[in-house]
Design a protein around this motif. Sequence first.
Motif, PDB file in Angstrom:
ATOM      1  N   THR A 173      -6.471  -7.495  -6.948  1.00 11.79           N
ATOM      2  CA  THR A 173      -7.407  -8.593  -7.189  1.00 11.79           C
ATOM      3  C   THR A 173      -7.195  -9.665  -6.115  1.00 11.79           C
ATOM      4  OG1 THR A 173      -7.385  -8.218  -9.576  1.00 11.79           O
ATOM      5  CG2 THR A 173      -8.120 -10.388  -8.808  1.00 11.79           C
ATOM      6  N   ARG A 174      -8.263 -10.003  -5.414  1.00 15.35           N
ATOM      7  CA  ARG A 174      -8.176 -11.016  -4.357  1.00 15.35           C
ATOM      8  C   ARG A 174      -7.936 -12.392  -4.968  1.00 15.35           C
ATOM      9  NH1 ARG A 174     -12.902 -10.912  -3.226  1.00 15.35           N
ATOM     10  NH2 ARG A 174     -13.538 -12.924  -4.078  1.00 15.35           N
TER      11      ARG A 174
ATOM     12  N   ALA B 134       0.826  -1.208   0.000  1.00 17.23           N
ATOM     13  CA  ALA B 134       0.000   0.000   0.000  1.00 17.23           C
ATOM     14  C   ALA B 134       0.861   1.260   0.000  1.00 17.23           C
ATOM     15  CB  ALA B 134      -0.920  -0.010   1.221  1.00 17.23           C
TER      16      ALA B 134
ATOM     17  N   ASP C  16     -11.858  -5.925   2.146  1.00 19.46           N
ATOM     18  CA  ASP C  16     -12.499  -6.781   1.150  1.00 19.46           C
ATOM     19  C   ASP C  16     -13.518  -7.633   1.899  1.00 19.46           C
ATOM     20  OD1 ASP C  16     -13.046  -9.160  -0.480  1.00 19.46           O
ATOM     21  OD2 ASP C  16     -11.469  -8.423  -1.801  1.00 19.46           O
TER      22      ASP C  16
ATOM     23  N   PRO D 206      -4.798  -3.933  -0.749  1.00 24.01           N
ATOM     24  CA  PRO D 206      -4.559  -2.666  -1.446  1.00 24.01           C
ATOM     25  C   PRO D 206      -5.656  -2.367  -2.470  1.00 24.01           C
ATOM     26  CG  PRO D 206      -2.542  -3.970  -1.343  1.00 24.01           C
ATOM     27  CD  PRO D 206      -3.655  -4.862  -0.888  1.00 24.01           C
ATOM     28  N   THR D 207      -6.032  -1.095  -2.555  1.00 22.19           N
ATOM     29  CA  THR D 207      -7.014  -0.681  -3.553  1.00 22.19           C
ATOM     30  C   THR D 207      -6.531  -1.086  -4.946  1.00 22.19           C
ATOM     31  OG1 THR D 207      -7.500   1.233  -2.169  1.00 22.19           O
ATOM     32  CG2 THR D 207      -8.322   1.293  -4.433  1.00 22.19           C
ATOM     33  N   THR D 208      -7.432  -1.557  -5.768  1.00 23.54           N
ATOM     34  CA  THR D 208      -7.218  -2.044  -7.149  1.00 23.54           C
ATOM     35  C   THR D 208      -6.629  -3.457  -7.187  1.00 23.54           C
ATOM     36  OG1 THR D 208      -4.946  -1.272  -7.595  1.00 23.54           O
ATOM     37  CG2 THR D 208      -6.738   0.336  -7.885  1.00 23.54           C
TER      38      THR D 208
ATOM     39  N   LEU E 278      -1.380   2.766  -2.773  1.00 28.25           N
ATOM     40  CA  LEU E 278      -2.672   2.099  -2.901  1.00 28.25           C
ATOM     41  C   LEU E 278      -3.217   1.824  -1.500  1.00 28.25           C
ATOM     42  CD1 LEU E 278      -1.730  -0.523  -5.665  1.00 28.25           C
ATOM     43  CD2 LEU E 278      -3.031   1.593  -5.986  1.00 28.25           C
ATOM     44  N   PRO E 279      -4.020   2.707  -0.951  1.00 28.74           N
ATOM     45  CA  PRO E 279      -4.497   2.548   0.430  1.00 28.74           C
ATOM     46  C   PRO E 279      -5.199   1.198   0.633  1.00 28.74           C
ATOM     47  CG  PRO E 279      -5.082   4.703  -0.452  1.00 28.74           C
ATOM     48  CD  PRO E 279      -4.551   3.919  -1.594  1.00 28.74           C
ATOM     49  N   LEU E 280      -5.089   0.681   1.838  1.00 29.92           N
ATOM     50  CA  LEU E 280      -5.741  -0.588   2.161  1.00 29.92           C
ATOM     51  C   LEU E 280      -7.249  -0.388   2.267  1.00 29.92           C
ATOM     52  CD1 LEU E 280      -3.323  -2.048   4.857  1.00 29.92           C
ATOM     53  CD2 LEU E 280      -3.486  -2.658   2.441  1.00 29.92           C
ATOM     54  N   LYS E 281      -7.986  -1.394   1.801  1.00 34.16           N
ATOM     55  CA  LYS E 281      -9.442  -1.342   1.816  1.00 34.16           C
ATOM     56  C   LYS E 281      -9.970  -2.706   2.238  1.00 34.16           C
ATOM     57  CE  LYS E 281     -13.394  -0.504  -1.246  1.00 34.16           C
ATOM     58  NZ  LYS E 281     -13.825  -0.171  -2.645  1.00 34.16           N
TER      59      LYS E 281
END
Length: 408
Positions: free
Chosen positions: A126-127, A83, A93, A122-124, A88-91
């Motif tokens: 893919t899990r 991040a 899921d 991280p934002t964007t 890419l800030p953490l979000k």
Amino acid sequence: MIKIEILSQGEELLTGQVVDTNASWLSDELVRMGLTITRHTTVGDDKGDLVAVLKEIAVRADGCLCTGGLGPTVDDLTAEAVAEAFALPLKLDTTALAQIEGFFEHRGQPMPASNRKQALLPTTATRLDNLCGTAPGFSLEHTGCWFGFMPGVPYEMKQLFNNAIRPVFLQRFPERLKSLVIIKTLGLGESDLQDRIQSIAIPNGVRLGFLTAPEGNQIKLLFDADFPQGRAQGLIADFKNQLGASVFSVTDDRSYQQTVYDVVGEQLINKGLTLAVLETLTQGEIASQCLGKPWLLSAVYCQDLIQLARFIGMDYLAKNSDKAWCQLAQNSAEVVRRKAKSDYGLAQLCFNNKIDGSPARGTIYTALVTATTAISFIDQVGGSLRRQQRQSALKAFDRLRIFLQENN
């Protein structure tokens, strides 16, 4: 050339508490897919170090596989480092959180609050679903480098790679299968190997490598996918010619760990022959390597000269010269062969002593006997007693291998 890197995270890897088998396994899988690994990097539990190395890899590599640091504890820093490195800030899921909660619910336990951290991606990103544990993986692309992040637990990492990452890699980096040929040798040191093959020109499209191991030294030839098969076979033949009888195995199957014991076993089976052995310094090492083999009819261990004299039925054992020792070894091989009613008898004599508490360098007298032939050899072996045991056994079987090879 496509450049692939492997990044391993964990203080336990740097301190030597845990061996990084993940990097080895991933490298093998990627090479099988025709890809080239340019670097392995290991970073401890330091977010600043992780951030720095992630930025470096993003600039120089086309792809990077990362393992470790996805757990629920304070030293699991991979997602936070990603991040920060890539802004890419953490979000949270929510699907990942539900999967983690379900993991504990299935076991009849409430989810600890610390595990919520594993659902922060991280934002964007893919899990990548983890079917075996609580830590989901994730992937993302930054400045043209595709990153795949996986748990450090080996069986979790492997299932995630096979299910989620391999398909992406095959799509992004079309498969160009390379061919790896492994030439295994015994009796030659690494420098001796280099000297023997010095005159061989390595063409473009072939990478030459060496591997030193107690079981013998290896030469590895990695051929590009489009390298002509005929030229490859010619190059392999050049290596075999230069290395001579020291070559005991040539294989293109990296998963087949063929040993000199396997080679001798195949020779004996193909010829319909049987073997009996008498061991001294090797102390059962030969027998253990041939456990359950139908061609081994007998294995005898004599701890000292008294036991040897009783076994072969001699009151006096002449041993005042190399010639006398060789004759004694031949007599011993003949007795063990006759008692077992085998085709071959193999005896190896070396009763080592210690000097100032350390094992002395040993002189080994090996004899091979058939109904019509008796030959003996003299070798030297040093190092710890365990090393002498292993090397003596290998030398004995290598002598047998060469004899069988030369007497078709």
